[in-house]
Design an enzyme around this catalytic site. Structure first.
Site, PDB file in Angstrom:
ATOM      1  N   CYS A   1      36.292  37.428  38.958  1.00  0.00           N
ATOM      2  CA  CYS A   1      36.068  38.867  38.720  1.00  0.00           C
ATOM      3  C   CYS A   1      36.889  39.352  37.533  1.00  0.00           C
ATOM      4  CB  CYS A   1      36.432  39.651  39.957  1.00  0.00           C
ATOM      5  SG  CYS A   1      38.003  39.148  40.669  1.00  0.00           S
TER       6      CYS A   1
ATOM      7  N   GLU B   1      45.677  41.184  48.355  1.00  0.00           N
ATOM      8  CA  GLU B   1      45.528  41.853  47.047  1.00  0.00           C
ATOM      9  C   GLU B   1      45.710  43.358  47.166  1.00  0.00           C
ATOM     10  OE1 GLU B   1      41.465  40.159  46.671  1.00  0.00           O
ATOM     11  OE2 GLU B   1      42.333  39.115  44.966  1.00  0.00           O
TER      12      GLU B   1
HETATM   13  O1  FUB Z   1      36.234  40.853  46.367  1.00  0.00           O
HETATM   14  C1  FUB Z   1      35.715  40.940  45.057  1.00  0.00           C
HETATM   15  C2  FUB Z   1      36.841  40.870  44.069  1.00  0.00           C
HETATM   16  O2  FUB Z   1      37.470  39.600  44.187  1.00  0.00           O
HETATM   17  C3  FUB Z   1      37.936  41.872  44.355  1.00  0.00           C
HETATM   18  O3  FUB Z   1      37.697  43.127  43.760  1.00  0.00           O
HETATM   19  C4  FUB Z   1      39.124  41.186  43.724  1.00  0.00           C
HETATM   20  O4  FUB Z   1      40.339  41.661  44.256  1.00  0.00           O
HETATM   21  C5  FUB Z   1      38.883  39.729  44.015  1.00  0.00           C
HETATM   22  O5  FUB Z   1      39.503  39.327  45.166  1.00  0.00           O
HETATM   23 ZN    ZN Z   2      39.712  40.427  39.798  1.00  0.00          ZN
END
Ligand code: FUB
Ligand code: ZN
Length: 684
Positions: free
Chosen positions: A444, A347
């Protein structure tokens, strides 16, 4: 450093009164928040805080095969030996999902009191209170799944990330309702963390694997006035990236091999150029980081906290570091739609000008983070370069994250899509699926989006002692006090479907002050009328300043030159070289198959021809569509060839483009933001 800092009007002091954002808030309240609560019930998030899960009863939940709505099968209730429904195993992020839902619901309560909603929040708060340990520690996963293992894996297990979101939620709930219980619970947890982490002997000399708590601690400081929270935020930011690595020492201290499970493991290795700790921005102290590396959301939240600390401490070295990171992101690593994160693997950012469209990750959370970061940069320096990007993210990559109906969501927001491209994603990586989904194992994004939509009022206006700034053009009402005089500002606009905004300024008694309205970069010639007459406004850092005596009721009309326009990317953005995109005001547009048929790669927009714009009230909830002339490469005469000497035939066509945020709300099909371009002849 000399700070002419401003503070944003608090979300609860700005009423959204109509137009584009009122519609989104109504959908958010009526559909999104209840749908998210329902998913929290269905997947066991609400139940998990009640400590009903017992590891000994855990019968190895089914492997996580994702269903079409993205709910991880193992979160679905399993049968216990005795046939009863099993309690799903709490995920170590779930506290943060609940926290963001409470935060969003709190913003909603401030605007529209709702006893049922308040009761739902109070029930979760009561469960958190029961869960909290004597010393203030509060984390569901480490209470019921791995008891006694707190703070053993701060690198990846998100304890501080969850704590940060709980802090933001508690502040919002207190500010919305005046109720102190949740805030007191969370201050006890913050004090527990303050006793655990820090520079003193006997404390953990460390910082979070996922930034979030730092910006939350600044919020907690601003709400409570307790300086220790600000100091702890500063400690976490200053400690980050020091060598020897805290993450490596933590892994070794708890019997983990840093080369395997820790920061030098496979994730770290993918960052050879920037060093093994770059995924979590722990490769260098923040003041030495010259490029945005690693996980995109973490960078945005870190930028937020750095800017907040500058606002509170005037730390010039931190401001300089903020600006360096901000420039690298926005000048070399951000999508046209205001989002960040080129690679779904981890990510994360990749490298300068690497911005793939079809495999773009551009996580919704990261766009929320960019909006938050831009606002915090503005609080230090009112410069429209920050507000333009705040607006770009809000109107494009943030709201593309939710369907017009409000109950399905994107995790990744692609800039091009061909349904076949990720048809298997629902099993491999549902976050990349090119259709919005009801839910995700880690949810999230839906919650982050809901809390931003509900608090958008907190991004419109900011003020210093002597100035009042209008950053966004949104129907709203707010009040300020200048020279002990109450001034009401009422904004009315059909923006982004219209090119002007109207401000009614009503001063309780004559008062001299300055009102500065952003002059958006897309407008080449912005006019300001005061009570119907062209007014002299001085343009400074992209704001039109009206410094004058305000008496009684004054009408300001700000009119932008707003035409649909072709835009191009920096020639080093390989994926967009030779292509064009379309922008109208703050909106980025895209072609969808629903309007233009399949094989959008055969469309060559003729940038020599003018674009036209037309409002379509019955399309996609009411949007302006943009149409343009193009040539379409014929595919009929290829008779089975895949390659041949150049010589395509073209037919003239008119394409129709719709706002990017509204894509994928109709039949599944192709989409592209970036379009091939030709430049045939300048219009006679
Ligand atoms: O790791 C917590 C949240 O989950 C991150 O901010 C997002 O990228 C998702 O992977
Ligand atoms: Zn997210």
């Amino acid at each position: 450093m000399h700070l002419n800092r401003t503070s944003f009007m608090l979300w609860k002091d700005v009423q959204i009164t109509g137009g584009f954002w009122k519609k989104r808030q109504e959908t958010n309240e009526r559909v999104t928040l209840p749908a998210e609560y329902e998913q929290c019930v269905k997947t066991g998030r609400i139940e998990s805080v009640k400590c009903l899960y017992h590891p000994e009863e855990d019968r190895h939940p089914r492997k996580g095969v994702f269903t079409i709505d993205g709910v991880l099968a193992e979160n679905l209730a399993d049968e216990k030996e005795n046939g009863e429904k099993a309690v799903p195993r709490p995920h170590h992020y779930w506290d943060s999902d609940l926290a963001k839902w409470i935060e969003a619901a709190s913003y909603s309560l401030a605007a529209h009191p709702d006893q049922g909603l308040e009761k739902q929040i109070d029930e979760i708060v009561d469960d958190f209170e029961k869960l909290q340990m004597e010393d203030g520690y509060l984390n569901t996963y480490y209470t019921v799944v791995e008891p006694g293992q707190r703070w053993t894996n701060v690198y990846t297990m998100h304890e501080l990330y969850c704590a940060g979101h709980l802090m933001e939620a508690a502040c919002a709930y207190y500010q919305a309702t005046g109720k102190k219980k949740f805030l007191e619970i969370i201050c006890r947890y913050a004090d527990c963390i303050d006793r655990t982490f820090g520079i003193e002997d006997g404390k953990i000399h460390g910082y979070p694997g996922h930034q979030e708590i730092e910006l939350a601690l600044v919020k907690l400081y601003r709400v409570t006035g307790e300086k220790r929270y600000l100091n702890l935020a500063r400690y976490f930011i200053d400690e980050r990236g020091k060598q020897p690595s805290f993450f490596e020492e933590e892994a070794l201290a708890h019997g983990r091999d840093p080369e395997e499970e820790g920061p030098k493991g496979i994730l770290g290795k993918s960052f050879l150029p920037a060093g093994p700790y770059a995924l979590f921005q722990a490769h260098l102290p923040v003041r030495e980081q010259k490029t945005a590396e690693g996980h995109a959301v973490r960078v945005a939240y870190m930028g937020c906290a750095m800017a907040d600390l500058v606002a509170e401490t005037g730390d010039e070295s931190l401001w300089n570091a903020c600006v360096v990171l901000w420039k690298n992101v926005t000048q070399k690593r951000m999508y046209l739609t205001g989002g960040i994160g080129a690679k779904d693997g981890s990510e994360r950012f990749s490298f300068d000008y690497h911005l793939p469209n079809e495999s773009a990750y551009q996580e919704t959370c990261a766009s929320v983070g960019m909006t938050m970061w831009a606002a915090r940069m503005l609080q230090i320096k009112p410069d429209s370069v920050y507000a333009d990007i705040m607006e770009r993210a809000l109107y494009n990559s943030v709201i593309s994250g939710v369907s017009l109906a409000g109950d399905t969501f994107f995790y990744a927001n692609h800039l091009a899509a061909k349904p076949e491209m990720f048809s298997d994603a629902i099993i491999t990586n549902p976050r990349m699926f090119p259709r919005r989904q009801k839910w995700f194992a880690v949810s999230c994004c839906p919650m982050n989006l809901a809390r931003l939509l509900e608090s958008v009022g907190g991004y419109i206006y900011s003020e210093s002692e002597t100035e009042f700034f209008v950053h966004l053009f949104i129907d709203s009402v707010t009040e300020t006090v200048k020279e002990n005089t109450r001034i009401q500002i009422c904004q009315e606009t059909q923006y982004p479907w219209d090119n002007k905004t109207r401000l009614i300024v009503t001063a309780q008694k004559p008062v001299y002050t300055s009102i500065a309205v952003r002059d958006p970069a897309f407008s080449r010639n912005t006019k300001v009328l005061v009570d119907g007459k062209e007014a002299e406004a001085s343009l400074e850092n992209g704001y039109l300043y009206l410094r004058r005596m305000w008496e009684g009721r004054t009408e300001i009309i700000v009119e932008f030159e707003m035409e649909p326009m072709y835009v191009e990317a920096h020639p080093c953005v390989r994926m967009d070289a030779g292509k064009t995109a379309i922008q109208y005001g703050p909106l980025i547009y895209c072609l969808e198959e629903a309007d233009n048929g399949p094989n959008l790669s055969t469309v060559f927009a003729d940038t020599a021809q003018k674009l036209t714009v037309k409002y379509e009230p019955d399309l996609l909830g009411g949007v302006c569509v943009v149409e343009g002339k193009a040539l379409r490469a014929c595919t009929e005469d290829w008779e089975g060839m895949l390659y041949r000497p150049i010589g395509s035939r073209f037919e003239e066509m008119t394409f129709r483009a719709v706002p990017y945020y509204a894509w994928s709300n109709r039949e599944p099909g192709e989409m592209t933001v970036w379009i091939n371009r030709v430049h045939t002849r300048t219009e006679e």
